[in-house]
Design an enzyme around this catalytic site. Sequence first.
Site, PDB file in Angstrom:
ATOM      1  N   HIS A  29       9.553  26.990 115.399  1.00 45.75           N
ATOM      2  CA  HIS A  29       9.653  25.593 114.969  1.00 45.75           C
ATOM      3  C   HIS A  29       9.344  24.651 116.133  1.00 45.75           C
ATOM      4  O   HIS A  29      10.237  24.291 116.902  1.00 45.75           O
ATOM      5  CB  HIS A  29      11.068  25.322 114.458  1.00 45.75           C
ATOM      6  N   HIS A 260       7.021  21.252 111.231  1.00 47.89           N
ATOM      7  CA  HIS A 260       8.434  21.667 111.271  1.00 47.89           C
ATOM      8  C   HIS A 260       8.595  23.132 111.693  1.00 47.89           C
ATOM      9  O   HIS A 260       9.342  23.427 112.618  1.00 47.89           O
ATOM     10  CB  HIS A 260       9.094  21.451 109.894  1.00 47.89           C
ATOM     11  N   GLU A 409      38.287  23.771 104.009  1.00 54.09           N
ATOM     12  CA  GLU A 409      38.254  25.160 104.478  1.00 54.09           C
ATOM     13  C   GLU A 409      37.047  25.450 105.362  1.00 54.09           C
ATOM     14  O   GLU A 409      37.143  26.133 106.381  1.00 54.09           O
ATOM     15  CB  GLU A 409      38.243  26.145 103.295  1.00 54.09           C
ATOM     16  N   HIS A 471      42.191  31.305  90.806  1.00 54.32           N
ATOM     17  CA  HIS A 471      42.878  31.439  92.086  1.00 54.32           C
ATOM     18  C   HIS A 471      43.130  32.895  92.487  1.00 54.32           C
ATOM     19  O   HIS A 471      43.684  33.152  93.545  1.00 54.32           O
ATOM     20  CB  HIS A 471      44.209  30.688  92.049  1.00 54.32           C
TER      21      HIS A 471
HETATM   22  C1  LIG Z   1      22.359  26.340 105.592  1.00 51.27           C
HETATM   23  C2  LIG Z   1      20.872  26.360 105.776  1.00 51.27           C
HETATM   24  N1  LIG Z   1      20.091  26.144 104.719  1.00 51.27           N
HETATM   25  C3  LIG Z   1      18.745  26.200 104.845  1.00 51.27           C
HETATM   26  C4  LIG Z   1      18.180  26.496 106.044  1.00 51.27           C
HETATM   27  C5  LIG Z   1      16.667  26.619 106.183  1.00 51.27           C
HETATM   28  N2  LIG Z   1      16.163  25.452 106.953  1.00 51.27           N
HETATM   29  C6  LIG Z   1      15.904  25.540 108.250  1.00 51.27           C
HETATM   30  S1  LIG Z   1      15.393  24.095 108.915  1.00 51.27           S
HETATM   31  C7  LIG Z   1      15.470  23.335 107.404  1.00 51.27           C
HETATM   32  C8  LIG Z   1      15.093  21.887 107.268  1.00 51.27           C
HETATM   33  C9  LIG Z   1      15.846  21.072 108.231  1.00 51.27           C
HETATM   34  O1  LIG Z   1      15.318  19.803 108.334  1.00 51.27           O
HETATM   35  P1  LIG Z   1      15.676  18.932 109.605  1.00 51.27           P
HETATM   36  O2  LIG Z   1      17.088  19.139 109.975  1.00 51.27           O
HETATM   37  O3  LIG Z   1      15.232  17.565 109.328  1.00 51.27           O
HETATM   38  O4  LIG Z   1      14.827  19.594 110.757  1.00 51.27           O
HETATM   39  P2  LIG Z   1      13.401  19.128 111.263  1.00 51.27           P
HETATM   40  O5  LIG Z   1      12.471  19.197 110.099  1.00 51.27           O
HETATM   41  O6  LIG Z   1      13.565  17.771 111.774  1.00 51.27           O
HETATM   42  O7  LIG Z   1      13.048  20.137 112.306  1.00 51.27           O
HETATM   43  C10 LIG Z   1      15.900  24.221 106.433  1.00 51.27           C
HETATM   44  C11 LIG Z   1      16.080  23.863 105.016  1.00 51.27           C
HETATM   45  C12 LIG Z   1      19.045  26.734 107.130  1.00 51.27           C
HETATM   46  N3  LIG Z   1      18.588  27.055 108.330  1.00 51.27           N
HETATM   47  N4  LIG Z   1      20.378  26.626 106.969  1.00 51.27           N
END
Ligand SMILES: Cc1ncc(C[n+]2csc(CCOP(=O)(O)OP(=O)(O)O)c2C)c(N)n1
Length: 662
Positions: A29, A260, A409, A471
Amino acid sequence: MTDLDKHQRMANAIRFLAIDAVEKAKSGHPGLPMGAADIATVLFTQFLKFDPTSPNWADRDRFVLSAGHGSMLLYSLLYLLGYEDFTLDELKNFRQIGSRTAGHPEYGHGAGIETTTGPLGQGLGNAVGMAIAERLQVERFGKDLVDHYTYVLAGDGCLMEGISQEALSLAGHLKLNKLIVIWDDNGISIDGKVEITDSTDQQARFAASGWNTLSVDGHDPEAIAAAIRQAQASDRPTLIAAKTTIGFGAPNKAGTAKVHGSPLGAEEIEGTRTALNWPHQAFEVPSDILDAWRIAGLRSAQAHKDWQKRFADADAESRAEFERRNRGDLPATFTKAVLDYKKKLADEQPTMATRKASEAVLTVINEVVPETIGGSADLTGSNNTKTPQTEPVTPTDFSGRYIHYGVREHGMAAAMNGMALHGGLIPYSGGFLIFSDYCRPSIRLAALMGQRVIHVMTHDSIGLGEDGPTHQPVEHFAALRAIPNLTFFRPADITETLECWQLSLENKAGPSVLALTRQNLPSLRKSFEEDNFCARGAYVLIDSEDDAAVTIFASGSEVEIAAEAHGELSRAGIAARVVSVPSFELFEAQSDDYKADVIGTSPVKIAVEAGIRMGWDRFIGNDGAFVGMKGFGASGPYKELYEHFGITKDAVVAVAKERLGA
Ligand SMILES: Cc1ncc(C[n+]2csc(CCOP(=O)(O)OP(=O)(O)O)c2C)c(N)n1
């Protein structure tokens, strides 16, 4: 070279290391490191207190890259600053097996990585725990030894995740003013512009929870520095919304989702080199810029020396205690306190619910282990996690040892991880076992990171009764047993509860869950044994003089049923034995001989547990008999529920006789 030129070239060093490493790995990334390089440069060269030659210095500022996919930002920084674990070769090995530079930052892969991130939002939750830990430790050891900030770099994704709400509202409530979150506000996630899916006013959201909020141009170093200075002076936690361009500098892909999570490609990289005036080869950092970074790495050396002097000047007792707690060693008095109490239990043979037993045990533990920090997710009276030694922590008083986490939690479990990672504390807390699902992602990360956090999870089966199937855990034992490096305990009586607590505290290398009952249970251990039987995971609780025709395996509350069935089988002249199974994981760690001995050779093997069968075939074989749950529970008085679902002594006896043809 002006200051601004120098800043930009230092930031570009981060950008190109990230670009080059992602390109070489053919995955990763680049967008976040390119976009957040200015923020990181300001933070690490002007504010962050750290010493690359002593990465675990207890009073360092913590930096959490909550947006873990941007791992190359962190790895580049650690290399540039001179952390010895992060060499240029490590960067060239980004995302390869065995490298320190895994796809997402992994705690333990190299000094300088404060926590494992990648599941979005978790880092933010950890950071709240780190900031809590700092405040707690200030109360215990004073500002001379503990005085640091916790910084977070979070992305849009971190802020969209539900855990962010739990984390930020807890931080706001506790007025964690040394927590500073910088939001990489680039308006882009994977599917495209954030606006296609979210229109939250994030600053208003944070402000509503008691945060100080600021916004800056995330590419303007002076503005970033001014904002951090303001944040440091705040009496509340601070969100700095930093507007950035994802993939800053890439001529065609900057500002788009294309940058990204994929390599830029040779052509775009060339364009970026031209646009940012970076005429260097891949992985080449010009020596003046590397020098500037290495000098930045020395920035806090004096602060570290000063701290060491203050530490040397502290009284011997504080020094020894500070070091012991940070090493994670238990006090020398711990084992004796446990054994004394165990003797008392053998004499008194109390009948009580294991949640009450846990409270009694904790009262002994908390007296001799001052570094435990208790809590509950708004179920204090049900989880029995509060003992007389633990006064509540409040926004204005962190001298206490008990955190009312509220109905949070997930945020609680993530904060506990952060507290454990911070060091010096042993967090334990309470919730209903059914809601282990609500904190599972954080429990999993505690296991992955090898952190000692202890979850007391009560109301562990249909034995909770009238609250009904919403529960009543059914699949949860199996689900928690499935997490590697998590020890899941289901103690059968108060002595087992004591032993399981002892094991949880002594295990420095992983988290534990204690599944405890609401209903009363008799003492099953009749005599004092110094040995911790639960350490073997499963052991013969009631043996048979003759070759046993039947072996009954059970955990927790169902060991009582197994013992009763044993009595009735004996009266009917059928030789039987009972094996208590407090922990599958610890059993698996025993020798093959021991395991074979415990499983034994009875022609009839029966398991009894008020959960699903999954996992029990290990003990009883595919053809063994299972007395337990097949689906969800029901609402009703608990004794009637056990009858209704056929988890009874009579059912066990009947299946034993049927199998024996008796
Ligand atoms: C809980 C979770 N859900 C989905 C992902 C997959 N994921 C990785 S980065 C991303 C998008 C994040 O966007 P942003 O925080 O704006 O990062 P940027 O594009 O600016 O690098 C997703 C959905 C993850 N890593 N964790």
